[in-house]
Write an enzyme that holds these catalytic residues in place. Structure first.
Site, PDB file in Angstrom:
ATOM      1  N   GLY A 181      70.659 -43.269  -6.707  1.00 48.70           N
ATOM      2  CA  GLY A 181      70.189 -41.893  -6.722  1.00 48.70           C
ATOM      3  C   GLY A 181      68.819 -41.794  -6.074  1.00 48.70           C
ATOM      4  O   GLY A 181      68.409 -42.671  -5.308  1.00 48.70           O
ATOM      5  N   ARG A 182      68.096 -40.732  -6.408  1.00 54.01           N
ATOM      6  CA  ARG A 182      66.792 -40.486  -5.775  1.00 54.01           C
ATOM      7  C   ARG A 182      65.854 -41.673  -5.945  1.00 54.01           C
ATOM      8  O   ARG A 182      65.318 -42.199  -4.966  1.00 54.01           O
ATOM      9  CB  ARG A 182      66.162 -39.225  -6.385  1.00 54.01           C
ATOM     10  CG  ARG A 182      64.724 -38.987  -5.919  1.00 54.01           C
ATOM     11  CD  ARG A 182      64.121 -37.740  -6.535  1.00 54.01           C
ATOM     12  NE  ARG A 182      64.163 -37.744  -7.981  1.00 54.01           N
ATOM     13  CZ  ARG A 182      63.342 -37.006  -8.750  1.00 54.01           C
ATOM     14  NH1 ARG A 182      62.451 -36.222  -8.208  1.00 54.01           N
ATOM     15  NH2 ARG A 182      63.449 -37.040 -10.062  1.00 54.01           N
ATOM     16  N   LYS A 214      56.573 -37.490 -21.682  1.00 53.26           N
ATOM     17  CA  LYS A 214      55.919 -36.607 -20.699  1.00 53.26           C
ATOM     18  C   LYS A 214      56.935 -35.689 -20.026  1.00 53.26           C
ATOM     19  O   LYS A 214      56.599 -34.585 -19.580  1.00 53.26           O
ATOM     20  CB  LYS A 214      55.115 -37.417 -19.684  1.00 53.26           C
ATOM     21  CG  LYS A 214      55.920 -38.332 -18.771  1.00 53.26           C
ATOM     22  CD  LYS A 214      56.292 -37.670 -17.456  1.00 53.26           C
ATOM     23  CE  LYS A 214      57.254 -38.526 -16.660  1.00 53.26           C
ATOM     24  NZ  LYS A 214      57.669 -37.880 -15.400  1.00 53.26           N
ATOM     25  N   ASN A 262      61.804 -31.911 -14.212  1.00 53.37           N
ATOM     26  CA  ASN A 262      61.634 -31.382 -15.559  1.00 53.37           C
ATOM     27  C   ASN A 262      60.879 -30.055 -15.545  1.00 53.37           C
ATOM     28  O   ASN A 262      61.268 -29.098 -16.220  1.00 53.37           O
ATOM     29  CB  ASN A 262      60.933 -32.410 -16.446  1.00 53.37           C
ATOM     30  CG  ASN A 262      61.828 -33.591 -16.744  1.00 53.37           C
ATOM     31  OD1 ASN A 262      62.708 -33.527 -17.593  1.00 53.37           O
ATOM     32  ND2 ASN A 262      61.630 -34.677 -16.018  1.00 53.37           N
TER      33      ASN A 262
END
Length: 320
Positions: free
Chosen positions: A9-10, A186, A250
């Protein structure tokens, strides 16, 4: 040195690009049938970067494991336990050094990812690689600082030596528990930041940063970690990349939720907040920001009402 990256993935593709960039021989593995792997085979590109031709691509997990002694893992954190079971059944993992490049906690148990690794692969050598930075910035040559942490300082030092470069300066993480909890949490604070952006309340992100670190420091201390770790690169140091950057999945998830827009990319904070609520209950530590995010994303409570209740709570000491 030979390095294998599991997950295309990324971030997995970036880690393969980066390891090649600093002079290592690299193999990148993707699951059979993976659309990401298919695109890389066809074009050597994804939406973030162009992968050098020297990086080998495979969907053969046994081949990927045998290729290298250092194995970087970059998959969705909630898939880690089942993936470890796959590695255990396959064999060939013993003696390898694993580096987890995901930030999350296991839902249903609240367990840290290194704990999951140890439970499934007894005696495995595992470290975590966390901290601020975005693929888009690294590819442009913008440097940053990150952390590698493990329960074995000699392993940490070896891995820092292997992966350090002018592009990424690594620090030794000496509190694995605090590093993992802070790095995972976070993302939850990032969800809240995106919601504030969605309402046009971005000026409240300063208060969110201050109170977010405070509540997580209490949890880390209660769990037996160093409460000051949360003020380092794994948590507070990653706020700029998570609470403010347009690249943050996020933050964007939170903003899109308020705008009523669908969000298709992975936002780990959505899963992590559930695990944090389990830890809040287990350790009897109040986590008001995390609890507010949980009510919004899991119970679909009114976001504006929940956020206003959070920031208009009863007056108390700042140190509480």
């Amino acid at each position: 040195m030979n390095i294998t990256v599991l997950g295309c993935g990324r971030w997995g593709t970036f880690h393969a690009w980066y390891a090649n960039h600093i002079g290592h021989q690299v193999m990148l593995w993707g699951r059979p049938g993976s659309a990401h792997l298919r695109a890389l085979r066809d074009t050597r590109k994804n939406e973030y970067l162009t992968l050098p031709g020297e990086v080998a691509l495979t969907d053969d997990l046994a081949r990927a494991l045998s290729f290298a002694e250092v194995i970087v893992v970059s998959i969705a954190s909630q898939q880690l336990r089942s993936f470890c079971a796959q590695l255990r059944d396959l064999g060939g993992w013993s003696g390898k050094r694993f580096v987890l490049c995901m930030k999350g906690l296991e839902t249903g148990t609240g367990k840290r990812l290194t704990t999951v690794m140890q439970e499934e692969l007894d005696g495995v050598q595992t470290a975590v690689w966390v901290g601020p930075g975005h693929v888009q910035d690294f590819i442009r040559g913008l440097p940053n600082c990150m952390v590698i942490a493990s329960a074995d300082l000699s392993l940490t030092r070896d891995l820092v030596d292997i992966f350090s470069s002018p592009l990424i300066r690594f620090y030794y993480g000496e509190d694995l528990l605090g590093t993992e909890i802070g790095a995972a949490a976070k993302n939850v604070i990032g969800l809240a930041a995106g919601m504030l952006d969605g309402f046009g309340y971005s000026s409240l992100k300063g208060a969110l940063m201050a109170r977010g670190t405070r509540e997580l420091s209490r949890l880390i201390e209660k769990m037996g970690g160093n409460k000051m770790t949360v003020y380092g690169l794994s948590h507070l140091g990653d706020y700029e990349a998570t609470l403010f950057s347009p690249h943050s999945n996020n933050r964007r998830f939170g903003e899109d939720l308020i705008a009523g827009r669908p969000f298709a990319k992975l936002a780990e904070g959505v899963y992590t907040v559930e695990a944090l609520m389990d830890l809040s209950s287990s350790y009897q530590v109040e986590l008001p920001i995390c609890a507010t995010v949980y009510e919004i994303v899991r119970h679909h409570k009114d976001p504006k009402e929940q956020l206003m209740q959070l920031f208009l709570r009863t007056t108390k000491s700042e140190q509480a």
